[in-house]
Design a protein around this motif. Sequence first.
Motif, PDB file in Angstrom:
ATOM      1  N   VAL A  14       0.859  -1.194   0.000  1.00  9.10           N
ATOM      2  CA  VAL A  14       0.000   0.000   0.000  1.00  9.10           C
ATOM      3  C   VAL A  14       0.891   1.239   0.000  1.00  9.10           C
ATOM      4  CG1 VAL A  14      -1.796   1.281   1.229  1.00  9.10           C
ATOM      5  CG2 VAL A  14      -1.767  -1.224   1.330  1.00  9.10           C
ATOM      6  N   THR A  16       1.553   5.375   0.030  1.00 11.85           N
ATOM      7  CA  THR A  16       0.952   6.612   0.515  1.00 11.85           C
ATOM      8  C   THR A  16       1.991   7.719   0.508  1.00 11.85           C
ATOM      9  OG1 THR A  16      -0.514   7.528   2.218  1.00 11.85           O
ATOM     10  CG2 THR A  16       1.471   6.374   2.985  1.00 11.85           C
ATOM     11  N   ASP A  36      -5.914   6.209   7.199  1.00  9.60           N
ATOM     12  CA  ASP A  36      -5.898   5.359   5.990  1.00  9.60           C
ATOM     13  C   ASP A  36      -5.231   4.011   6.249  1.00  9.60           C
ATOM     14  OD1 ASP A  36      -7.207   7.178   4.312  1.00  9.60           O
ATOM     15  OD2 ASP A  36      -5.333   8.079   3.599  1.00  9.60           O
ATOM     16  N   MET A  40      -6.996   0.458   6.009  1.00  8.72           N
ATOM     17  CA  MET A  40      -6.491  -0.631   5.148  1.00  8.72           C
ATOM     18  C   MET A  40      -6.257  -1.902   5.957  1.00  8.72           C
ATOM     19  SD  MET A  40      -6.636   0.024   2.015  1.00  8.72           S
ATOM     20  CE  MET A  40      -6.272  -1.726   1.860  1.00  8.72           C
ATOM     21  N   ASN A  41      -5.734  -1.755   7.195  1.00  5.66           N
ATOM     22  CA  ASN A  41      -5.540  -2.939   8.034  1.00  5.66           C
ATOM     23  C   ASN A  41      -6.868  -3.609   8.366  1.00  5.66           C
ATOM     24  OD1 ASN A  41      -2.727  -3.428   8.521  1.00  5.66           O
ATOM     25  ND2 ASN A  41      -2.645  -1.505   9.671  1.00  5.66           N
ATOM     26  N   ALA A  44      -8.117  -5.333   5.262  1.00  4.97           N
ATOM     27  CA  ALA A  44      -7.281  -6.524   5.010  1.00  4.97           C
ATOM     28  C   ALA A  44      -7.676  -7.663   5.946  1.00  4.97           C
ATOM     29  CB  ALA A  44      -5.811  -6.167   5.195  1.00  4.97           C
ATOM     30  N   VAL A  51      -1.202  -6.267   4.556  1.00  4.94           N
ATOM     31  CA  VAL A  51      -0.699  -5.078   3.865  1.00  4.94           C
ATOM     32  C   VAL A  51       0.623  -4.637   4.463  1.00  4.94           C
ATOM     33  CG1 VAL A  51      -2.871  -4.159   2.996  1.00  4.94           C
ATOM     34  CG2 VAL A  51      -2.193  -3.650   5.355  1.00  4.94           C
ATOM     35  N   ILE A  72      -1.855  -0.951  -4.069  1.00  4.50           N
ATOM     36  CA  ILE A  72      -2.955  -0.130  -3.555  1.00  4.50           C
ATOM     37  C   ILE A  72      -2.400   1.248  -3.228  1.00  4.50           C
ATOM     38  CG2 ILE A  72      -4.567   0.160  -1.595  1.00  4.50           C
ATOM     39  CD1 ILE A  72      -4.479  -2.963  -1.288  1.00  4.50           C
ATOM     40  N   ALA A  74      -3.535   4.327  -0.728  1.00  4.21           N
ATOM     41  CA  ALA A  74      -4.431   4.860   0.307  1.00  4.21           C
ATOM     42  C   ALA A  74      -3.778   6.140   0.796  1.00  4.21           C
ATOM     43  CB  ALA A  74      -4.609   3.860   1.443  1.00  4.21           C
ATOM     44  N   ILE A 198      -9.891   4.657  -2.435  1.00  2.00           N
ATOM     45  CA  ILE A 198      -8.693   3.818  -2.420  1.00  2.00           C
ATOM     46  C   ILE A 198      -8.456   3.372  -3.861  1.00  2.00           C
ATOM     47  CG2 ILE A 198      -7.716   1.640  -1.565  1.00  2.00           C
ATOM     48  CD1 ILE A 198      -9.804   2.001   0.840  1.00  2.00           C
ATOM     49  N   ILE A 211     -11.485  -4.929  -1.727  1.00  2.00           N
ATOM     50  CA  ILE A 211     -11.416  -3.663  -0.980  1.00  2.00           C
ATOM     51  C   ILE A 211     -12.824  -3.118  -0.749  1.00  2.00           C
ATOM     52  CG2 ILE A 211     -10.653  -1.247  -1.114  1.00  2.00           C
ATOM     53  CD1 ILE A 211      -8.124  -2.309  -2.591  1.00  2.00           C
TER      54      ILE A 211
END
Length: 234
Positions: A14, A16, A36, A40-41, A44, A51, A72, A74, A198, A211
């Motif tokens: 991921v 960022t 974010d 995401m965690n 996931a 991630v 990804i 985020a 995302i 997602i």
Amino acid sequence: SDSGSGDSGEVYTVATEPTFPPFDTTDEDGNIVGFDMDLMNAIAEDQGFSVEFVSYNFDGLIPALQSGNADIVAAGMWASDERKAEVDFSETYFDSGVVLAVADDNNTINSVDDLTSDMKVAYQVGTSSMDVAQQLEEEGKIAEAVGFDKVNDAVQAVNTGAVDALLNDKPVTLEYMNQQPDIIKIVGENVTTESYGIAVQKGNTELLDKINAGLKNVQEDGTFDELLEKWGLA
Ligand code: ARG
């Protein structure tokens, strides 16, 4: 096993840009953290994958997806029509918009309309604020739109007087005001509105479906609202 989690799903990278608190930032140890990352965690965990986070300049995020270096993005990223030509976005998860900020002791600029043709305005390179700033420059309403890779450097430029104002997303500017009181203040109304999504590589429907499914589940089970609270976004 060395994973520790006992979970045998895929590991997705991921990407960022971490000068965008509370969405994307770093902790004291230099770990990439933020709303974010927690989101995401949570997605996931819900969907049975893992991630790991990597940091890029904001204008390097879409190229990182396109080259396959990241799976990804985020990053408080506006799911704009322009970007939809390059990447695919999840359902949007946060409504935001660009605001103008000036030095805390500035009493002359009370909105975008008070900017004048001798002024400099800072923005983060590659963002929606860049579009606003560059348009103001093209229209001759300011002297110069000045790009920074890191939002904290743009805030600092307002503080030192190197620039007259900053264009940036409202919740992030509010967080900078929180963390560093009496440096900058928001003036006027939202200049634009946008919603964050995302992003994945164009055509990666398999990952995008996961997602979106995970996002829906964490929104429905209350996790999403807890994270908004945790990061001061509620
Ligand atoms: N929301 C704005 C955009 O999408 C700015 C995002 C900046 N994000 C970051 N992680 N620095 O253009």
